[in-house]
Design an enzyme around this catalytic site. Sequence first.
Site, short mmCIF file in Angstrom:
data_model
loop_
_atom_site.label_atom_id
_atom_site.label_comp_id
_atom_site.label_asym_id
_atom_site.label_seq_id
_atom_site.Cartn_x
_atom_site.Cartn_y
_atom_site.Cartn_z
N GLU A 283 0.83 -1.21 0.00
CA GLU A 283 0.00 0.00 0.00
C GLU A 283 0.86 1.27 0.00
O GLU A 283 0.37 2.35 -0.32
CB GLU A 283 -0.91 0.01 1.24
N ASP B 11 -12.25 -5.84 -1.89
CA ASP B 11 -13.07 -7.06 -1.79
C ASP B 11 -14.36 -6.68 -1.06
O ASP B 11 -14.51 -5.53 -0.64
CB ASP B 11 -12.32 -8.16 -1.00
N1 ADE Z 1 -8.67 -5.14 4.22
C1 ADE Z 1 -9.03 -5.43 2.94
N2 ADE Z 1 -10.04 -6.29 2.92
C2 ADE Z 1 -10.35 -6.57 4.22
C3 ADE Z 1 -11.30 -7.41 4.83
N3 ADE Z 1 -12.14 -8.14 4.10
N4 ADE Z 1 -11.31 -7.47 6.18
C4 ADE Z 1 -10.45 -6.74 6.91
N5 ADE Z 1 -9.52 -5.93 6.37
C5 ADE Z 1 -9.48 -5.84 5.02
#
Ligand code: ADE
Length: 227
Positions: A12, A192
Amino acid sequence: MKLVLICAMEAEAEGFRSHMTDVRLRQVAGLAFSQGQLWGQEVAVVTSGVGKVQAARCAQAAILIFQPELLIHVGVAGGVGRGIKTGDVVVASDLVEYDFDLSGLNEGVGQFCSCDGATSRALFSAAQQVLDSGQAYLGRIATGDTFVADSVAAARLRDTFGALACEMEGAAVARVCEANQVPCGVVRAISDNANESAGADYPSFLAAAVKNTERMLAVCLGGGMHH
Ligand code: ADE
């Protein structure tokens, strides 16, 4: 403006580091700070490691070392708000530590804290400018020490806490900033949907999500980033 950028992971942060000039490396307390110029601002970039403890210790160290005028936490998150998808960006108006639980004492679940209003609005406006197909959101982010990959858990974060996105560091950083009276912003690009396919989606969408945060920060910092 003197600014600290904290990311949880190198994936990142590496884009920010690569755009910096006049870079000096400073190692303190096991943290590697890149100090220099980034899009016209005096910036220190650091990766904290994953989770609330790592994020909090990094934020406190960064504040003591650099006395920044502003601290921005940048990274990716799982989308939990209705309609939020990969390619979108969520800027935190406020955050909740959703795994902070005093219900055994008949007190509440969740510890809330806010970001600096002007900073959040500036970040949100930058997101609106740079996203092609993605949407920009301004709202609540939920932080806890779990990678959420469960649609029931994701729905709970949305319905119980009003969260738009979930991640593992933002509230910790914001709370440390609040305690030190340092203005803070939290920006998260969606990688996601914190559901059963999150484990597969996350590595596929990570790079594109990170690119969105870089384009946003270029606009924000290049424009002066007054908070
Ligand atoms: N960072 C990116 N995706 C995530 C997720 N599903 N849960 C926690 N932190 C995250």
